[in-house]
Write a protein that holds these residues in place. Sequence first.
Motif, mmCIF file in Angstrom:
data_model
loop_
_atom_site.group_PDB
_atom_site.id
_atom_site.type_symbol
_atom_site.label_atom_id
_atom_site.label_comp_id
_atom_site.label_asym_id
_atom_site.label_seq_id
_atom_site.Cartn_x
_atom_site.Cartn_y
_atom_site.Cartn_z
ATOM 1 N N TYR A 120 -3.176 1.051 -3.697
ATOM 2 C CA TYR A 120 -2.883 -0.543 -3.375
ATOM 3 C C TYR A 120 -1.356 -1.352 -4.530
ATOM 4 C CZ TYR A 120 -5.429 -0.979 0.938
ATOM 5 O OH TYR A 120 -5.753 -0.491 2.318
ATOM 6 N N SER B 4 -6.261 4.865 0.666
ATOM 7 C CA SER B 4 -5.035 3.939 0.256
ATOM 8 C C SER B 4 -4.648 3.621 -1.559
ATOM 9 C CB SER B 4 -4.076 3.022 0.969
ATOM 10 O OG SER B 4 -2.646 3.101 0.668
ATOM 11 N N ARG C 94 0.949 -1.174 -0.050
ATOM 12 C CA ARG C 94 -0.028 0.193 0.103
ATOM 13 C C ARG C 94 0.890 1.482 0.013
ATOM 14 N NH1 ARG C 94 -3.647 0.842 5.148
ATOM 15 N NH2 ARG C 94 -3.395 2.873 4.521
ATOM 16 N N GLN D 183 -7.927 2.260 5.380
ATOM 17 C CA GLN D 183 -7.241 1.821 4.738
ATOM 18 C C GLN D 183 -7.442 2.317 3.243
ATOM 19 O OE1 GLN D 183 -9.801 -1.713 6.161
ATOM 20 N NE2 GLN D 183 -8.020 -3.235 6.176
#
Lengths: 114, 113
Positions: free
Chosen positions: B89, B87, B36, B85
């Motif tokens: 990836y 982000s 990430r 979370q």
Amino acid sequence: AQSVAQPEDQVNVAEGNPLTVKCTYSVSGNPYLFWYVQYPNRGLQFLLKYITGDNLVKGSYGFEAEFNKSQTSFHLKKPSALVSDSALYFCAVREYDQGGKLIFGQGTELSVKP
Amino acid sequence: NAGVTQTPKFRILKIGQSMTLQCTQDMNHNYMYWYRQDPGMGLKLIYYSVGAGITDKGEVPNGYNVSRSTTEDFPLRLELAAPSQTSVYFCASNPDRGNSPLHFGNGTRLTVT
């Protein structure tokens, strides 16, 4: 544990001037070092790597990097910057304990102005 | 030669929802990784796999799960999405853990609201 640091968040260069993006490393044993470039909304692209041998490593798009063991540095260089070199640059070191993962620096934003 | 392919490119999730980020590679690489990327933080390893049927945690595995049933595919699962979370990836692959460079996909930008 291995680590790399990129001391500059941003580097500004005029087109045609030489550029340097700095990276220092901390490793136990011989370092395997990499430079990657990231253009907006894209993945990371490999530029060059140092494994062993010559301290000056040549890579893609006219980039090169100088490995200096005494200064624990692996600076990315280019003799004449282009506006199209503007991107985010990451230095990384290989860690062999976790599946050969790469440990990345925080990145340096390079801006080349005409 | 497609390399590493990630889907979707973008996704917005509500808190508590779940989703799977897909990653597939056509280079027959044994090693695969999920990272990430957060601004100013570089890339952090979430999970990795050294071959089909083998997975292991990276630096930031909490809130994620992975599976590796085939050499080609390495999906990342978020079970209860949280704002932390949010982000970008990236999936990557490597033929070995030697000096070969990692090959990266183009990323999935996830926002959890």
